[in-house]
Structure formats: structure tokens, C-alpha cells
Design a protein around this motif. Structure first.
Motif, PDB file in Angstrom:
ATOM      1  N   UNK A 241     -34.574  38.109  -5.012  1.00 23.54           N
ATOM      2  CA  UNK A 241     -33.186  37.695  -5.216  1.00 23.54           C
ATOM      3  C   UNK A 241     -32.397  37.723  -3.915  1.00 23.54           C
ATOM      4  N   UNK A 242     -33.045  38.144  -2.839  1.00 23.49           N
ATOM      5  CA  UNK A 242     -32.340  38.342  -1.576  1.00 23.49           C
ATOM      6  C   UNK A 242     -33.059  37.577  -0.458  1.00 23.49           C
ATOM      7  N   UNK A 243     -32.665  36.331  -0.205  1.00 21.37           N
ATOM      8  CA  UNK A 243     -33.370  35.507   0.800  1.00 21.37           C
ATOM      9  C   UNK A 243     -33.378  36.147   2.187  1.00 21.37           C
ATOM     10  N   UNK A 244     -32.262  36.816   2.544  1.00 15.27           N
ATOM     11  CA  UNK A 244     -32.208  37.440   3.875  1.00 15.27           C
ATOM     12  C   UNK A 244     -33.259  38.546   3.987  1.00 15.27           C
ATOM     13  N   UNK A 245     -33.399  39.303   2.911  1.00 17.66           N
ATOM     14  CA  UNK A 245     -34.390  40.384   2.914  1.00 17.66           C
ATOM     15  C   UNK A 245     -35.815  39.818   3.044  1.00 17.66           C
ATOM     16  N   UNK A 246     -36.078  38.746   2.322  1.00 19.85           N
ATOM     17  CA  UNK A 246     -37.413  38.132   2.412  1.00 19.85           C
ATOM     18  C   UNK A 246     -37.701  37.678   3.849  1.00 19.85           C
ATOM     19  N   UNK A 247     -36.712  37.105   4.488  1.00 17.76           N
ATOM     20  CA  UNK A 247     -36.911  36.649   5.876  1.00 17.76           C
ATOM     21  C   UNK A 247     -37.152  37.850   6.797  1.00 17.76           C
ATOM     22  N   UNK A 248     -36.386  38.909   6.565  1.00 13.76           N
ATOM     23  CA  UNK A 248     -36.581  40.111   7.399  1.00 13.76           C
ATOM     24  C   UNK A 248     -37.966  40.710   7.182  1.00 13.76           C
ATOM     25  N   UNK A 249     -38.422  40.671   5.951  1.00 12.77           N
ATOM     26  CA  UNK A 249     -39.780  41.192   5.682  1.00 12.77           C
ATOM     27  C   UNK A 249     -40.791  40.423   6.528  1.00 12.77           C
ATOM     28  N   UNK A 250     -40.679  39.106   6.485  1.00 13.02           N
ATOM     29  CA  UNK A 250     -41.620  38.288   7.262  1.00 13.02           C
ATOM     30  C   UNK A 250     -41.454  38.568   8.757  1.00 13.02           C
ATOM     31  N   UNK A 251     -40.228  38.568   9.250  1.00 14.63           N
ATOM     32  CA  UNK A 251     -39.997  38.764  10.690  1.00 14.63           C
ATOM     33  C   UNK A 251     -40.489  40.131  11.171  1.00 14.63           C
ATOM     34  N   UNK A 252     -40.462  41.123  10.278  1.00 15.07           N
ATOM     35  CA  UNK A 252     -40.898  42.468  10.700  1.00 15.07           C
ATOM     36  C   UNK A 252     -42.414  42.617  10.628  1.00 15.07           C
ATOM     37  N   UNK A 253     -43.099  41.581  10.154  1.00 15.20           N
ATOM     38  CA  UNK A 253     -44.562  41.616  10.182  1.00 15.20           C
ATOM     39  C   UNK A 253     -45.214  41.702   8.822  1.00 15.20           C
ATOM     40  N   UNK A 260     -46.071  44.880  -8.710  1.00 17.20           N
ATOM     41  CA  UNK A 260     -46.539  45.235 -10.059  1.00 17.20           C
ATOM     42  C   UNK A 260     -45.821  44.363 -11.079  1.00 17.20           C
ATOM     43  N   UNK A 261     -46.426  43.222 -11.404  1.00 20.37           N
ATOM     44  CA  UNK A 261     -45.809  42.349 -12.422  1.00 20.37           C
ATOM     45  C   UNK A 261     -46.099  42.893 -13.814  1.00 20.37           C
ATOM     46  N   UNK A 262     -47.154  43.631 -13.932  1.00 23.28           N
ATOM     47  CA  UNK A 262     -47.545  44.413 -15.117  1.00 23.28           C
ATOM     48  C   UNK A 262     -47.893  43.583 -16.350  1.00 23.28           C
ATOM     49  N   UNK A 263     -46.961  42.774 -16.842  1.00 23.44           N
ATOM     50  CA  UNK A 263     -47.239  42.082 -18.101  1.00 23.44           C
ATOM     51  C   UNK A 263     -46.388  40.829 -18.218  1.00 23.44           C
ATOM     52  N   UNK A 264     -46.925  39.811 -18.883  1.00 21.84           N
ATOM     53  CA  UNK A 264     -46.148  38.599 -19.159  1.00 21.84           C
ATOM     54  C   UNK A 264     -45.455  38.705 -20.512  1.00 21.84           C
ATOM     55  N   UNK A 265     -45.703  39.808 -21.201  1.00 24.82           N
ATOM     56  CA  UNK A 265     -45.198  39.992 -22.558  1.00 24.82           C
ATOM     57  C   UNK A 265     -43.907  40.826 -22.521  1.00 24.82           C
ATOM     58  N   UNK A 266     -42.809  40.241 -23.004  1.00 23.24           N
ATOM     59  CA  UNK A 266     -41.517  40.929 -22.929  1.00 23.24           C
ATOM     60  C   UNK A 266     -41.496  42.255 -23.671  1.00 23.24           C
ATOM     61  N   UNK A 277     -36.905  43.912 -15.067  1.00 19.70           N
ATOM     62  CA  UNK A 277     -37.565  42.807 -14.368  1.00 19.70           C
ATOM     63  C   UNK A 277     -37.232  41.469 -15.050  1.00 19.70           C
ATOM     64  N   UNK A 278     -37.079  41.521 -16.384  1.00 25.83           N
ATOM     65  CA  UNK A 278     -36.745  40.289 -17.101  1.00 25.83           C
ATOM     66  C   UNK A 278     -35.344  39.822 -16.739  1.00 25.83           C
ATOM     67  N   UNK A 279     -34.469  40.801 -16.464  1.00 24.21           N
ATOM     68  CA  UNK A 279     -33.083  40.452 -16.167  1.00 24.21           C
ATOM     69  C   UNK A 279     -32.923  39.808 -14.788  1.00 24.21           C
ATOM     70  N   UNK A 280     -33.987  39.856 -13.983  1.00 23.78           N
ATOM     71  CA  UNK A 280     -33.892  39.296 -12.631  1.00 23.78           C
ATOM     72  C   UNK A 280     -33.774  37.779 -12.661  1.00 23.78           C
ATOM     73  N   UNK A 281     -34.311  37.155 -13.717  1.00 26.89           N
ATOM     74  CA  UNK A 281     -34.285  35.689 -13.782  1.00 26.89           C
ATOM     75  C   UNK A 281     -35.679  35.147 -14.012  1.00 26.89           C
ATOM     76  N   UNK A 282     -35.832  33.877 -13.773  1.00 29.38           N
ATOM     77  CA  UNK A 282     -37.078  33.174 -14.032  1.00 29.38           C
ATOM     78  C   UNK A 282     -38.196  33.689 -13.117  1.00 29.38           C
TER      79      UNK A 282
END
Ligand code: SF4
Length: 443
Positions: A241-253, A260-266, A277-282
Motif C-alpha cells: 500500500x506504500x509505493x515509496x516504501x516498495x521503492x526504498x526496499x528495492x533501492x536498499x538491496x 505469509x499469504x497463508x490462505x485464499x479462504x476468508x 489482510x483482507x482489509x488491505x484491498x484486492x
């Protein structure tokens, strides 16, 4: 005074080698070594790569135990105590089951060791050792002393931590049973010092959730970016949910993140306390965002919650194949002592072996509880089949280009090594007996 750290192993099959991927540097002992006064002589024996020398000249043996290694740790401890060597025990399992560990130790140190370890050593020296040292969760600045790993043949990966705790509280999670929802960040200056002195380019951040506190994550990722390291770690899908964080993760190596996605069953997510995790979105879109940021995903799934039936396995493997995950694990639920899952299954009379971790007939892959709609054996077998299906050559090949694009060429060899051996390695792990065959020569 001489202290010998002993890393216990899980077990191995007679005449076979210990599982290779279980041979990482044990960071806990480097951290304890960093907390040890300089006048104490230190040694390390690692049950996973060498025979334990039960006659070794030492005053104290210190063992950190996890649930899977508890039985072996108790065997080792009993032999040293029979010779009059003082045994100290700590680690997650000792923290969650201190009364059990006390039967095999002169003292048990629960929780984080930063305050309790120096105190217990001083008490051994002064001849006033207590039976129990209660460590509080937290973080005290300390640099691991990895010189204790000299001469040992571990995987060429440095393990490090950036904080403790996760911020969530899933029903089955032993870690959150100790930390609750609290999170304890490691000072950024310590993280940089630690990682910049590391012997390897590749690092595994051992934290359960590297994005537990976004502000802290951003700070340390910015600070380590200039080091040019590569790292893998574990995190929750909240990162997407945080594009800046994702970019920083990549930039930091970061090139590979275990989620842990754990299950597709709600209903399963609700039962395990992971409905957030369901509340995060699609889910599909969030996964795509992580991939678009250049990060490979090691997806983990757990089966055996009450909403799972036989169809759950096919749909989960199809989902993992659709997203071309770097790799994936399909595990069955394990009721760890001290967790809410353990207490729920016990209250429902569904535990097949109440103390499965102390049972010498228990082997890796055994299901220790009665699932809602299938037999324990069937649950174990379907997990094994799912892993085999995901590591089929055709599927590994189809996912291979995505892995190259996301994790980069340096980690491509790891992709092939991990995925092509996935099914075979699991077969080697299945039926490994707890505490078995470890006093025979390692191969
Ligand atoms: S998100 Fe992971 S580490 Fe955190 S509580 Fe849940 S299972 Fe444990």
C-alpha cells in the motif's frame, strides 16, 4: 570461565546428511557473544554440522531452543549436566514453556537475552545462579560478535536483525505470543554498522516483519542503500500500500521478500486472526505492485484451518502459478505451544499428541492435530503434493523469466536451485525424526 554455545539440530534420517538449507549461521549466539564480558572464553558447537563433543572442557553450556529442536536440546543438556557442567537454556521455546525447559537446565532465561545473559553469567561466576531469569521484550544496542563462526561451514549469507516483534497477532504464531503487538526497533546506526562490516554480499534479515513500523523501515532502508548489499527478508502485504516504501526496499538491496499469504479462504483468515489482510484491498493488485517494484515474492501458505478442504490445494497452487512467485511453501498448520491455536485445538480435543515436540515417534511432516474435514495423513500428503506440483519443471521454466526480471541475474541461480530442488528437498525432510541419528558422523 569457559562457555560453550550449542546449536541443537532437529534430527536427521539414519545415514543421511543434515538438510543443507537448515545450515545458516545461528545469529543468536553471535548476539550473546557480543554481550559476553571479554574475560569469558567462548566456543560454539553446531549440532547441524559437527558431532557434539560431550567431553569438551567447559564450565557452562548455553543452548537456545526452538520447539523443533527442544527434544534434542534436552538430550544434549542432560548429558552435560550428568558430568556436572552448568546448563543455561533460552530461546523462544524456553520462553513459551519455561517449566518444561527447567527440567533439563540449571537456569532458564526467558525472553530477550540482553539483560539476562550478562546477569546469569555473573551469577554463575559468583556461585549464586538463579533457576529463572525473566527477560523483557525489547532492544538493547549490541553488535553481534560473529568471530564465533570462524572455521564453520555455513551457507554464505549473513543473518542480521533490524527490530523485534511484528505488530500483528496471528492465532498460530509463536513469535507474537511473546511480543504481542509490540515492536522494538533496532537503532539505525547499529544496523548500518552491522551490515557494513558483513563478510557476505547476501543477507537475510531475520525479523518476522521488516515493515512492522514504516517510519523505522524507511529510515534504515535509506541508511543502508549506499552499502550496495543485497537482502531478503520477511514482511506483510501491507508494504504494497506504500509505493515509496516498495521503492526504498528495492533501492536498499531487497530482491526477495517472504510474505505469509497463508490462505485464499476468508473464513480461514478470520480464524487465524489475519482478517486485517483482507482489509488491505484486492490481493492480486497488491501482489502485482510488489512485483512491479522489482521484488520477488516467496509466498507461504498454511493449510489445516477449518475452511480448508481438498479443493483448497489446487486453487492455491493455481494462484501461486498465476502470479509466478519466485518460490512458494505449502505447509500444514503446526500447533506451537503457547499459541492461541494450540489452546483452541486442545480445548476442542483435537490435539493428537499434546506434546508432539517431545515425542520420539514424531517426524517432520506429521500433523499433530485432527483437521476439520480430512485426515491428518491426507493433509500432510496434500501439502507435499502441492509443493511437488509447484516445482514441476514446466512450471518452474514458465516462472523463470519473471524471476530474472524481478530478482535480477545474481539471484537467478538461486531461483533454479531453490525451485528445482523444492519437491526433492521436501521429500528428504519428510519423516526426519525429532532428535534422531545426530550422534552419528555427519556427512
Ligand atoms: S504476520 Fe507473521 S510474524 Fe506477524 S503475527 Fe502474523 S504470522 Fe506472526
Amino acid at each position: 570461565m569457559k562457555v560453550t554455545f550449542i546449536q541443537p539440530a532437529i534430527g536427521k534420517k539414519a545415514g543421511q546428511k543434515y538438510i543443507g538449507t537448515w545450515k545458516m549461521e545461528p545469529l543468536t549466539y553471535a548476539t550473546l557473544a557480543g554481550l559476553t564480558p571479554p574475560d569469558v572464553e567462548l566456543a560454539l558447537m553446531d549440532d547441524r554440522i559437527e558431532l557434539i563433543d560431550y567431553e569438551a572442557d567447559t564450565d557452562v553450556v548455553a543452548i537456545s531452543i526452538e520447539t523443533y529442536t527442544a527434544l534434542r536440546a534436552y538430550d544434549i543438556a542432560d548429558r552435560f549436566r550428568a558430568r556436572g557442567v552448568t546448563v543455561l537454556m533460552g530461546g523462544y521455546h524456553a520462553t513459551l514453556a519455561p517449566n518444561e525447559a527447567r527440567q533439563h537446565a540449571d537456569a532458564v532465561l526467558t525472553g530477550n537475552g540482553e539483560k539476562t545473559w550478562p546477569r546469569a553469567l555473573a551469577d554463575v561466576k559468583a556461585g549464586r545462579l538463579q533457576k529463572l531469569y525473566n527477560g523483557q521484550p525489547g532492544y538493547v544496542a549490541v553488535q553481534p560478535n560473529r568471530s564465533i563462526f570462524e572455521g564453520k561451514r555455513y551457507l554464505p549469507i549473513t543473518l542480521a536483525e533490524v527490530g523485534r516483534g511484528c505488530g500483528h497477532h496471528c492465532e498460530f504464531c509463536a513469535i507474537s505470543s511473546y511480543y504481542g503487538r509490540a515492536y522494538y526497533p533496532r537503532p539505525v546506526v547499529d544496523i548500518v554498522q552491522d551490515l557494513s562490516g558483513s563478510r557476505h554480499r547476501f543477507h537475510f534479515i531475520v525479523d518476522d516483519n521488516v515493515v512492522a513500523r514504516k517510519a523505522h523501515a524507511r529510515a534504515w532502508m535509506r541508511a543502508v542503500a549506499p552499502l550496495g548489499i543485497r537482502w531478503a527478508g520477511q514482511g506483510t502485504l501491507t508494504m504494497a500500500r506504500d509505493p515509496e516504501l516498495l521503492k526504498l526496499m528495492f533501492d536498499s538491496g531487497c530482491r526477495l521478500i517472504l510474505i505469509g499469504l497463508e490462505s485464499l479462504n476468508d473464513s480461514n483468515l478470520d480464524q487465524m486472526g489475519k482478517s486485517w489482510e483482507r482489509a488491505l484491498g484486492e490481493r492480486d493488485e497488491l501482489i502485482q505492485r510488489v512485483h512491479d517494484a522489482g521484488l520477488g515474492i516467496y509466498a507461504t501458505f498454511v493449510f489445516g484451518f477449518d475452511g480448508d478442504d481438498e479443493r483448497s490445494f489446487d486453487s492455491t497452487v493455481a494462484f501461486a502459478a498465476k502470479h509466478k512467485f519466485y518460490t512458494a511453501a505449502f505447509n500444514h498448520l503446526l500447533p506451537y505451544p503457547g499459541t492461541k491455536t494450540y489452546e483452541r485445538l486442545r480445548a476442542q480435543g483435537r490435539l493428537l499428541r499434546e506434546h508432539w515436540w517431545l515425542d520420539r515417534s514424531y517426524t517432520y511432516g506429521d500433523v499433530a492435530f485432527r483437521p476439520a474435514v480430512m485426515s491428518p495423513e491426507r493433509l500432510s500428503e496434500l501439502c507435499r503434493q502441492a509443493r511437488h506440483e509447484f516445482s514441476r519443471l514446466g512450471l518452474v521454466g514458465r516462472r523463470g523469466w519473471a524471476a530474472l526480471r524481478r530478482a535480477g541475474p545474481r539471484l537467478w541461480w538461486l531461483y533454479w536451485a531453490m525451485n528445482l530442488s523444492l519437491g526433492e528437498e521436501l521429500d528428504r525432510k519428510m519423516m526426519v525424526p525429532l532428535a534422531g541419528n545426530l550422534d552419528e558422523l555427519p556427512k
